[in-house]
Design an enzyme around this catalytic site. Structure first.
Site, PDB file in Angstrom:
ATOM      1  N   PHE A 150      23.397 -40.023  26.008  1.00 49.65           N
ATOM      2  CA  PHE A 150      22.557 -38.917  26.516  1.00 49.65           C
ATOM      3  C   PHE A 150      21.954 -39.220  27.877  1.00 49.65           C
ATOM      4  O   PHE A 150      21.573 -38.305  28.604  1.00 49.65           O
ATOM      5  CB  PHE A 150      21.427 -38.617  25.513  1.00 49.65           C
ATOM      6  CG  PHE A 150      20.259 -39.568  25.614  1.00 49.65           C
ATOM      7  CD1 PHE A 150      19.259 -39.375  26.562  1.00 49.65           C
ATOM      8  CD2 PHE A 150      20.148 -40.679  24.781  1.00 49.65           C
ATOM      9  CE1 PHE A 150      18.194 -40.258  26.671  1.00 49.65           C
ATOM     10  CE2 PHE A 150      19.091 -41.567  24.891  1.00 49.65           C
ATOM     11  CZ  PHE A 150      18.111 -41.344  25.841  1.00 49.65           C
ATOM     12  N   LYS A 174      33.940 -36.668  24.855  1.00 50.25           N
ATOM     13  CA  LYS A 174      32.966 -36.293  23.810  1.00 50.25           C
ATOM     14  C   LYS A 174      31.595 -36.709  24.347  1.00 50.25           C
ATOM     15  O   LYS A 174      31.177 -37.853  24.224  1.00 50.25           O
ATOM     16  CB  LYS A 174      33.286 -37.034  22.504  1.00 50.25           C
ATOM     17  CG  LYS A 174      32.797 -36.353  21.230  1.00 50.25           C
ATOM     18  CD  LYS A 174      31.318 -36.069  21.153  1.00 50.25           C
ATOM     19  CE  LYS A 174      30.478 -37.297  20.820  1.00 50.25           C
ATOM     20  NZ  LYS A 174      29.011 -37.009  20.941  1.00 50.25           N
ATOM     21  N   GLU A 177      25.525 -35.049  22.266  1.00 49.87           N
ATOM     22  CA  GLU A 177      25.136 -33.734  21.739  1.00 49.87           C
ATOM     23  C   GLU A 177      23.727 -33.341  22.208  1.00 49.87           C
ATOM     24  O   GLU A 177      23.318 -32.198  22.051  1.00 49.87           O
ATOM     25  CB  GLU A 177      25.227 -33.726  20.207  1.00 49.87           C
ATOM     26  CG  GLU A 177      24.297 -34.691  19.466  1.00 49.87           C
ATOM     27  CD  GLU A 177      24.829 -36.123  19.357  1.00 49.87           C
ATOM     28  OE1 GLU A 177      25.481 -36.610  20.304  1.00 49.87           O
ATOM     29  OE2 GLU A 177      24.571 -36.764  18.317  1.00 49.87           O
ATOM     30  N   SER A 227      24.724 -47.132  22.553  1.00 51.68           N
ATOM     31  CA  SER A 227      23.942 -48.239  22.005  1.00 51.68           C
ATOM     32  C   SER A 227      24.876 -49.314  21.440  1.00 51.68           C
ATOM     33  O   SER A 227      26.032 -49.038  21.102  1.00 51.68           O
ATOM     34  CB  SER A 227      23.018 -47.709  20.905  1.00 51.68           C
ATOM     35  OG  SER A 227      23.807 -47.114  19.895  1.00 51.68           O
ATOM     36  N   CYS A 282      20.218 -47.686  31.220  1.00 53.25           N
ATOM     37  CA  CYS A 282      20.734 -48.949  30.680  1.00 53.25           C
ATOM     38  C   CYS A 282      20.480 -50.095  31.640  1.00 53.25           C
ATOM     39  O   CYS A 282      20.546 -51.249  31.264  1.00 53.25           O
ATOM     40  CB  CYS A 282      22.222 -48.835  30.404  1.00 53.25           C
ATOM     41  SG  CYS A 282      23.119 -48.454  31.894  1.00 53.25           S
ATOM     42  N   GLU A 384      15.972 -53.433  21.811  1.00 48.64           N
ATOM     43  CA  GLU A 384      16.036 -52.528  22.963  1.00 48.64           C
ATOM     44  C   GLU A 384      15.073 -51.373  22.714  1.00 48.64           C
ATOM     45  O   GLU A 384      15.191 -50.684  21.689  1.00 48.64           O
ATOM     46  CB  GLU A 384      17.459 -51.982  23.149  1.00 48.64           C
ATOM     47  CG  GLU A 384      17.554 -51.077  24.363  1.00 48.64           C
ATOM     48  CD  GLU A 384      18.927 -50.453  24.582  1.00 48.64           C
ATOM     49  OE1 GLU A 384      19.626 -50.168  23.595  1.00 48.64           O
ATOM     50  OE2 GLU A 384      19.287 -50.236  25.762  1.00 48.64           O
TER      51      GLU A 384
HETATM   52  P1  NAD Z   1      24.215 -43.640  21.040  1.00 49.45           P
HETATM   53  O1  NAD Z   1      24.922 -44.894  20.751  1.00 49.45           O
HETATM   54  O2  NAD Z   1      23.280 -43.097  20.015  1.00 49.45           O
HETATM   55  O3  NAD Z   1      25.275 -42.463  21.326  1.00 49.45           O
HETATM   56  C1  NAD Z   1      26.350 -42.643  22.221  1.00 49.45           C
HETATM   57  C2  NAD Z   1      27.487 -41.729  21.785  1.00 49.45           C
HETATM   58  O4  NAD Z   1      27.909 -42.106  20.477  1.00 49.45           O
HETATM   59  C3  NAD Z   1      27.110 -40.267  21.732  1.00 49.45           C
HETATM   60  O5  NAD Z   1      28.178 -39.486  22.218  1.00 49.45           O
HETATM   61  C4  NAD Z   1      26.870 -40.023  20.243  1.00 49.45           C
HETATM   62  O6  NAD Z   1      27.173 -38.703  19.850  1.00 49.45           O
HETATM   63  C5  NAD Z   1      27.818 -40.999  19.587  1.00 49.45           C
HETATM   64  N1  NAD Z   1      27.306 -41.498  18.301  1.00 49.45           N
HETATM   65  C6  NAD Z   1      26.010 -41.639  17.923  1.00 49.45           C
HETATM   66  N2  NAD Z   1      25.941 -42.128  16.671  1.00 49.45           N
HETATM   67  C7  NAD Z   1      27.207 -42.299  16.244  1.00 49.45           C
HETATM   68  C8  NAD Z   1      27.789 -42.771  15.020  1.00 49.45           C
HETATM   69  N3  NAD Z   1      27.036 -43.167  13.993  1.00 49.45           N
HETATM   70  N4  NAD Z   1      29.136 -42.816  14.922  1.00 49.45           N
HETATM   71  C9  NAD Z   1      29.911 -42.419  15.958  1.00 49.45           C
HETATM   72  N5  NAD Z   1      29.415 -41.954  17.130  1.00 49.45           N
HETATM   73  C10 NAD Z   1      28.082 -41.894  17.276  1.00 49.45           C
HETATM   74  O7  NAD Z   1      23.469 -43.830  22.444  1.00 49.45           O
HETATM   75  P2  NAD Z   1      22.466 -42.836  23.154  1.00 49.45           P
HETATM   76  O8  NAD Z   1      21.173 -42.858  22.414  1.00 49.45           O
HETATM   77  O9  NAD Z   1      23.110 -41.539  23.432  1.00 49.45           O
HETATM   78  O10 NAD Z   1      22.303 -43.580  24.569  1.00 49.45           O
HETATM   79  C11 NAD Z   1      21.394 -44.630  24.776  1.00 49.45           C
HETATM   80  C12 NAD Z   1      22.053 -45.980  24.606  1.00 49.45           C
HETATM   81  O11 NAD Z   1      23.153 -46.097  25.483  1.00 49.45           O
HETATM   82  C13 NAD Z   1      21.131 -47.134  24.940  1.00 49.45           C
HETATM   83  O12 NAD Z   1      21.333 -48.156  23.997  1.00 49.45           O
HETATM   84  C14 NAD Z   1      21.605 -47.577  26.320  1.00 49.45           C
HETATM   85  O13 NAD Z   1      21.335 -48.934  26.638  1.00 49.45           O
HETATM   86  C15 NAD Z   1      23.063 -47.329  26.203  1.00 49.45           C
HETATM   87  N6  NAD Z   1      23.690 -47.207  27.512  1.00 49.45           N
HETATM   88  C16 NAD Z   1      24.433 -48.252  27.948  1.00 49.45           C
HETATM   89  C17 NAD Z   1      25.023 -48.184  29.183  1.00 49.45           C
HETATM   90  C18 NAD Z   1      25.857 -49.327  29.698  1.00 49.45           C
HETATM   91  O14 NAD Z   1      26.465 -49.168  30.723  1.00 49.45           O
HETATM   92  N7  NAD Z   1      25.909 -50.462  29.032  1.00 49.45           N
HETATM   93  C19 NAD Z   1      24.874 -47.034  29.974  1.00 49.45           C
HETATM   94  C20 NAD Z   1      24.127 -45.983  29.480  1.00 49.45           C
HETATM   95  C21 NAD Z   1      23.529 -46.082  28.237  1.00 49.45           C
END
Ligand code: NAD
Length: 499
Positions: A150, A174, A177, A227, A282, A384
């Site tokens: 997000f 994808k 959401e 994450s 991030c 985190e």
């Molecule tokens: P998230 O892991 O909750 O979601 C990321 C994606 O995975 C979304 O598209 C979501 O719909 C999907 N998702 C969520 N739960 C899922 C599940 N149980 N099974 C399958 N798919 C699932 O992350 P977020 O809250 O959207 O974003 C924040 C996180 O992203 C933080 O941990 C941040 O550090 C990380 N991030 C990392 C970088 C990097 O370059 N390392 C960059 C941006 C964000």
């Protein structure tokens, strides 16, 4: 009237009726502003089928044609950057200037990908054996998927798809959401730029859509950013299904301040990198490591600066920091303020008391907060937080500081602030982290370098964009070629050696 966001498949918005939907919020007001369709496995099948159909034509289109579409896309995104930034701000909550910055950094990758004719140049060796030439080429994989978080609804997808598409793949995105609208604008702009139908598709949704992509037999590679638990899950399942995977995870970025550093510069940097985008980056600085005697003075300077920050809606030009993305996330981030104090930290700044422009708006607000005297055993250090909470850890020496950073399970970014070139150089060499800043608090690599962390911040081998991005979205092929000449002849069962 609320908005309705759906998928983009085969060059147009999806016309079906979704079985499941999610709410879209304006984080600054807490109001539901629309709904987003959630893709079922059969919708994902349709998107992958459209991408599979489009692939042969796109991969065989000339490099001139492909770079022409990319140049047109670049121009269109540039022209629509305000529309994109406004949508991002209204769904994510970040302030307009920050949203504009993310679009600009995404455009950097599009510009990098415009150079695809040069990036795909292989090597050629004449006469490796008598009358035999050898050369190497890189070819696209087929249908590739991107799953994004997000916090950068335009930039992170743009780390992936410009390079993937320039390399000749078709791409299924994808997005998160929580802020799905930017992806549809980007899809529309691709179509206007002349990208053939099906080369870029968007499936909205949650885990159901992700799971369908991870095991789909026609998806050759998966790029993920999010994450760490989900990155690990994506890596495990998609590699088990035989796919190439790069899965970037969470972070705990440390900024080390040595005693000789300019403390005003360091305090400015810590506040900018800790609280920009409400800490939902991030590469945000979440731990400040004060080395030697500088801790108290540094915390004092940070506290002064934090008090002056203007927190308010992203749409208000005065705002420097917006709300958090959801109520649940705001509550989780705020819970670390209490748990940190219970574990022995000092709450130097309590963001719950910070004023919000516009008064007591019902949005998902939490002002900038500082926890001082944090130690590695505390939950606020180990986990985190991903919000506007800066933890300050005191380290007696440089060696203690570098050990702290290197022993942290995450290895995304880190920075050192010092005027000692030798110490900085040593830090760059020693520290176990994928991206390092020297007197630069958010060392996000330019598009022509590659972005990615180490350890629990990355599962897989390839970072995103730059040369590693081109390699991730292509496979190498080595060709050995001989055109018959009058000297050929004879059967030989020996292993080919060069003469
Ligand atoms: P998230 O892991 O909750 O979601 C990321 C994606 O995975 C979304 O598209 C979501 O719909 C999907 N998702 C969520 N739960 C899922 C599940 N149980 N099974 C399958 N798919 C699932 O992350 P977020 O809250 O959207 O974003 C924040 C996180 O992203 C933080 O941990 C941040 O550090 C990380 N991030 C990392 C970088 C990097 O370059 N390392 C960059 C941006 C964000």
């Amino acid at each position: 009237m609320t908005k309705h966001v759906t998928h983009w498949i085969g060059g147009k918005p999806w016309g079906g009726a979704a079985e499941r939907k999610g709410d879209i919020y304006d984080p600054a007001t807490g109001a539901v502003t629309g709904s987003v369709d959630f893709a079922s496995a059969s919708v994902v099948d349709d998107a992958v089928a459209a991408a599979t159909k489009a692939f042969p034509g796109w991969r065989s289109s000339s490099l001139t044609k492909r770079s022409g579409v990319l140049f047109a896309f670049r121009q269109l995104v540039h022209e629509h950057r305000k529309e994109l930034a406004g949508l991002i701000s209204s769904e994510h909550g970040k302030v307009a200037s920050d949203a504009a910055g993310e679009v600009a950094r995404g455009l950097d990758v599009v510009e990098f990908a415009c150079g695809i004719p040069h990036l795909l140049k292989g090597g050629y060796s004449e006469n490796v054996s008598t009358g035999v030439d050898a050369y190497a080429i890189r070819q696209p994989l087929g249908v590739v998927a991107g799953i994004t978080p997000f916090n950068f609804p335009a930039m992170v997808p743009m780390w992936m798809f410009p390079v993937a598409i320039a390399c000749g793949n078709s791409f299924v995105l994808k997005p998160s959401e929580k802020d799905p609208s930017a992806s549809l604008v980007l899809a529309r702009l691709w179509a206007e730029a002349g990208l053939p139908d099906g080369v870029f598709s968007v499936v909205q949704g949650d885990r159901e859509a992700v799971d369908a992509l991870l095991v789909h037999p026609d998806v050759r590679a998966v790029s993920f950013v999010g994450s760490t638990p989900i990155a690990r899950y994506v890596y495990k399942n998609a590699t088990a299904a035989g796919k190439r995977v790069q899965a970037l995870g969470g972070a705990k970025n440390h900024m080390v301040v040595l005693p000789d550093a300019d403390l005003d510069l360091s305090a400015d940097a810590a506040v900018s990198a800790g609280f920009g985008s409400a800490g939902e980056r991030c590469m945000a600085v979440s731990v400040l490591v004060a080395v030697g005697p500088v801790g108290d003075e540094l915390v004092g300077k940070i506290t002064e600066r934090v008090a002056a920050l203007r927190v308010g809606p992203g749409s208000d030009e005065r705002s420097e920091m917006g709300p958090l993305v959801t109520a649940a996330h705001r509550d989780k981030v705020a819970s670390y303020l209490d748990s940190g104090v219970q574990e022995g930290a000092t709450l130097a700044v309590d963001g719950r008391l910070h004023p919000v422009i516009g008064g007591e708006a019902p949005g998902f607000w939490l002002g900038p907060s500082v926890l001082d005297h944090v130690t590695p055993e505390m939950g606020c250090y180990a986990e985190e937080i991903f919000g506007p909470v800066l933890s300050v850890v005191r380290a007696p020496t440089y060696e203690d500081a570098v050990r702290l950073v290197s022993e942290n399970p995450y290895g995304n970014g880190t920075a050192i602030f010092t005027n000692d070139g030798g110490a900085a150089r040593r830090f760059v060499t020693e520290v176990e982290c994928g991206m390092v800043g020297v007197n630069v608090p958010i060392p996000v690599p330019m598009a022509y370098y590659s972005f990615g962390g180490w350890k629990s911040s990355l599962f897989g081998d390839s970072h995103m964009h730059g040369t590693e991005g081109v390699h991730f979205y292509t496979r190498g092929k080595a060709v050995t070629s001989r055109w018959l000449d009058p000297s050929h002849g004879g059967v030989s069962l020996g292993f080919p050696v060069n003469r």
